[in-house]
Design a protein around this motif. Structure first.
Motif, PDB file in Angstrom:
ATOM      1  N   ALA A  39     -33.492   4.205   8.797  1.00 58.27           N
ATOM      2  CA  ALA A  39     -32.659   3.726   9.977  1.00 58.27           C
ATOM      3  C   ALA A  39     -32.661   4.981  10.811  1.00 58.27           C
ATOM      4  N   ILE A  40     -32.371   5.980   9.791  1.00 54.86           N
ATOM      5  CA  ILE A  40     -32.360   7.415  10.462  1.00 54.86           C
ATOM      6  C   ILE A  40     -33.406   8.086  10.807  1.00 54.86           C
ATOM      7  N   GLN A  41     -34.409   7.838  10.073  1.00 54.02           N
ATOM      8  CA  GLN A  41     -35.856   8.579  10.643  1.00 54.02           C
ATOM      9  C   GLN A  41     -36.228   7.748  11.858  1.00 54.02           C
ATOM     10  N   ASN A  42     -36.002   6.547  12.001  1.00 51.70           N
ATOM     11  CA  ASN A  42     -36.450   5.753  13.316  1.00 51.70           C
ATOM     12  C   ASN A  42     -35.231   5.804  14.449  1.00 51.70           C
ATOM     13  N   TYR A  43     -34.336   6.254  14.144  1.00 49.99           N
ATOM     14  CA  TYR A  43     -33.088   6.372  15.164  1.00 49.99           C
ATOM     15  C   TYR A  43     -33.430   7.086  16.611  1.00 49.99           C
ATOM     16  N   ASP A  44     -33.348   6.226  17.435  1.00 52.42           N
ATOM     17  CA  ASP A  44     -33.927   6.411  18.981  1.00 52.42           C
ATOM     18  C   ASP A  44     -32.613   6.272  19.883  1.00 52.42           C
ATOM     19  N   SER A 134     -27.808  14.524   0.803  1.00 46.97           N
ATOM     20  CA  SER A 134     -28.156  15.509  -0.223  1.00 46.97           C
ATOM     21  C   SER A 134     -29.387  15.598  -0.699  1.00 46.97           C
ATOM     22  N   LYS A 135     -30.212  14.420  -0.583  1.00 43.96           N
ATOM     23  CA  LYS A 135     -31.629  14.638  -0.798  1.00 43.96           C
ATOM     24  C   LYS A 135     -32.254  15.541   0.155  1.00 43.96           C
ATOM     25  N   TYR A 136     -31.778  15.635   1.182  1.00 48.75           N
ATOM     26  CA  TYR A 136     -32.358  16.839   2.335  1.00 48.75           C
ATOM     27  C   TYR A 136     -31.672  18.113   2.212  1.00 48.75           C
ATOM     28  N   ASN A 256     -19.970  30.197   6.172  1.00 50.40           N
ATOM     29  CA  ASN A 256     -20.820  30.783   5.361  1.00 50.40           C
ATOM     30  C   ASN A 256     -21.904  29.667   4.837  1.00 50.40           C
ATOM     31  N   SER A 257     -21.663  28.690   5.626  1.00 54.26           N
ATOM     32  CA  SER A 257     -22.464  27.565   4.961  1.00 54.26           C
ATOM     33  C   SER A 257     -23.330  26.855   6.080  1.00 54.26           C
ATOM     34  N   PHE A 258     -24.408  26.126   5.797  1.00 56.03           N
ATOM     35  CA  PHE A 258     -24.975  25.240   6.674  1.00 56.03           C
ATOM     36  C   PHE A 258     -24.257  23.943   6.839  1.00 56.03           C
ATOM     37  N   VAL A 259     -23.570  23.661   7.963  1.00 59.75           N
ATOM     38  CA  VAL A 259     -22.523  22.666   8.254  1.00 59.75           C
ATOM     39  C   VAL A 259     -23.277  21.632   9.187  1.00 59.75           C
ATOM     40  N   CYS A 260     -23.620  20.721   8.358  1.00 61.55           N
ATOM     41  CA  CYS A 260     -24.519  19.206   8.956  1.00 61.55           C
ATOM     42  C   CYS A 260     -23.439  18.116   9.050  1.00 61.55           C
ATOM     43  N   PRO A 261     -23.191  17.913  10.671  1.00 61.23           N
ATOM     44  CA  PRO A 261     -22.385  16.733  10.632  1.00 61.23           C
ATOM     45  C   PRO A 261     -23.293  15.513  10.724  1.00 61.23           C
ATOM     46  N   ASP A 262     -22.407  14.264  10.251  1.00 57.00           N
ATOM     47  CA  ASP A 262     -23.225  12.979  10.525  1.00 57.00           C
ATOM     48  C   ASP A 262     -23.406  12.608  11.938  1.00 57.00           C
ATOM     49  N   PHE A 263     -22.118  12.851  12.836  1.00 54.93           N
ATOM     50  CA  PHE A 263     -21.958  12.403  14.169  1.00 54.93           C
ATOM     51  C   PHE A 263     -21.249  13.560  14.898  1.00 54.93           C
ATOM     52  N   ALA A 282     -24.421  23.384  12.475  1.00 60.95           N
ATOM     53  CA  ALA A 282     -25.753  23.422  12.182  1.00 60.95           C
ATOM     54  C   ALA A 282     -26.439  22.135  12.902  1.00 60.95           C
ATOM     55  N   PRO A 283     -27.650  21.568  13.061  1.00 62.61           N
ATOM     56  CA  PRO A 283     -28.063  20.373  13.558  1.00 62.61           C
ATOM     57  C   PRO A 283     -27.609  19.331  12.768  1.00 62.61           C
ATOM     58  N   ASP A 284     -27.464  18.225  13.208  1.00 63.58           N
ATOM     59  CA  ASP A 284     -26.915  16.877  12.512  1.00 63.58           C
ATOM     60  C   ASP A 284     -27.998  16.407  11.740  1.00 63.58           C
ATOM     61  N   TRP A 285     -27.592  15.346  10.870  1.00 62.50           N
ATOM     62  CA  TRP A 285     -28.342  14.954   9.776  1.00 62.50           C
ATOM     63  C   TRP A 285     -29.609  14.146  10.455  1.00 62.50           C
ATOM     64  N   VAL A 286     -29.526  13.631  11.693  1.00 57.72           N
ATOM     65  CA  VAL A 286     -30.586  12.947  12.328  1.00 57.72           C
ATOM     66  C   VAL A 286     -31.766  14.239  12.343  1.00 57.72           C
ATOM     67  N   GLN A 287     -31.411  15.276  12.962  1.00 60.13           N
ATOM     68  CA  GLN A 287     -32.451  16.274  13.273  1.00 60.13           C
ATOM     69  C   GLN A 287     -32.979  16.868  11.931  1.00 60.13           C
ATOM     70  N   VAL A 288     -32.114  17.058  10.904  1.00 57.50           N
ATOM     71  CA  VAL A 288     -32.586  17.257   9.651  1.00 57.50           C
ATOM     72  C   VAL A 288     -33.526  16.292   8.909  1.00 57.50           C
ATOM     73  N   ILE A 289     -33.190  14.952   9.101  1.00 54.52           N
ATOM     74  CA  ILE A 289     -34.057  13.962   8.274  1.00 54.52           C
ATOM     75  C   ILE A 289     -35.325  13.566   9.404  1.00 54.52           C
ATOM     76  N   GLN A 290     -35.357  13.889  10.658  1.00 53.68           N
ATOM     77  CA  GLN A 290     -36.572  13.385  11.441  1.00 53.68           C
ATOM     78  C   GLN A 290     -37.398  14.641  11.250  1.00 53.68           C
ATOM     79  N   SER A 291     -36.798  16.045  11.024  1.00 51.86           N
ATOM     80  CA  SER A 291     -37.894  17.151  11.068  1.00 51.86           C
ATOM     81  C   SER A 291     -37.681  17.897   9.900  1.00 51.86           C
TER      82      SER A 291
END
Length: 335
Positions: A39-44, A134-136, A256-263, A282-291
């Motif tokens: 669902a995140i990979q295909n989020y539009d 966590s996978k990403y 001192n961390s890569f802080v990735c929000p869900d929203f 940092a970029p949110d998890w949609v950006q991380v998971i899609q790229s």
């Protein structure tokens, strides 16, 4: 003209539990993780509208809040989760701190497709979210997990992460000794071959590859710890920050961390990101998971998943349970 009979699926907490038992814990979590990742990979954003949650906060004899989290899949459905957070529930009423329901409405007619008790669904989808993030973000060979806060949420965090990582050791910490004492019994159904050890927060932060923080820390009383050395690749799933002024992690660690929000918009108001300027996030998890190819180096550095809860997760978990309810012929209501 005769009105066509409408059917709505109604799932109580008991119905939800029976679906989990019939489907199987591992099969259910695997399916949920896969569906959420897809669902995140295909989020539009042109097809799905997710506004920031809103609600009422009250400071009474029994302080708490009631919020609603909507998502609109254009041309299909509107899903709304209504959630109540009342920290005195366990002690005063023998109820979970968080109570909720999730409902789906057909956008063609407004008909209620289904409604489900959201307590277990919320715990399951939040665990699945941490597993996907966590996978990403985490080191692929992570084997040591730390759980700070060992309530109901910790069980689904452990379960979900165990489906992605080959966990060997789990360090646990909770301010309530009775919660620690029952932890092994509460995770027995997961049938995991792991070593569990009660530890200090300091040991957890120093020794873990992945840490999940899911506490009920009060507003303006954080962080949970300060100035603790970590593994270079430590990944933290920060779950407990869900209200303005309520944070679990020290600002120095975040900086001192890569802080990735869900929203992002929501995290800036009530997540760990409320401690940061936007250019420090940092970029949110949609950006991380899609790229993912753009973020391959993140797993070798310290990272934080700022998990404030996202309505897409609720839509995914409700869809799964409504499907299984029909497949297993669970409770329905017609009118």
């Amino acid at each position: 003209m005769f009105q066509k009979q409408q059917t709505s699926v109604v799932l109580s907490g008991n119905d939800v539990s029976q679906i989990v038992e019939k489907f199987g814990l591992n099969q259910l979590m695997d399916s949920l993780i896969n569906r959420l990742e897809s669902a995140i990979q295909n989020y539009d954003t042109s097809k799905i509208d997710i506004p920031i949650r809103s609600g009422f906060n009250y400071q009474t004899t029994n302080p708490g809040l009631v919020e609603w989290m909507p998502i609109h899949k254009k041309g299909e459905e509107v899903v709304i989760k209504v959630v109540g957070y009342h920290p005195q529930n366990p002690e005063k009423f023998n109820l979970p701190t968080i109570l909720s329901s999730i409902s789906s409405y057909d956008t063609t007619t407004g008909h209620l497709n289904g409604i489900a008790d959201g307590v277990l669904l919320t715990a399951l989808r939040t665990g699945a979210a941490s597993a996907v993030a966590s996978k990403y973000l985490a080191q692929p060979d992570s084997s040591v997990l730390g759980l700070i806060g060992c309530g109901a949420q910790s069980v689904t965090q452990l379960h979900a992460l165990s489906r992605i990582f080959d966990l060997k050791e789990v360090f646990i910490n909770d301010i309530h000794q009775e919660t620690i004492a029952t932890f092994k019994d509460r995770i027995a159904m997961l049938d995991l071959d792991i070593t569990i050890q009660e530890s200090s927060i300091e040991t957890i932060i120093e020794s873990s590859d992945i840490v999940c923080t899911q506490t009920s820390i009060d507003v303006d009383t954080g962080p949970l710890f300060k100035n603790i050395k970590t593994k270079r690749h430590l990944h933290i799933n920060a779950i407990g920050s869900d209200f303005p002024g309520k944070t679990e992690l020290p600002k120095k660690l975040l900086l001192n961390s890569f802080v990735c929000p869900d929203f992002l918009d929501q995290a800036k108001i009530e997540g760990e990101c409320q401690q940061l300027n936007e250019d420090q996030i940092a970029p949110d998890w949609v950006q991380v998971i899609q790229s993912p190819e753009e973020f391959t180096k993140v797993s070798s550095q310290r990272s934080v998943f700022d998990s404030t809860g996202w309505a897409l997760e609720d839509q995914v978990v409700l869809e799964l349970f409504l499907e299984k309810a029909k497949e297993f012929n669970r409770v329905t209501s017609s009118y």
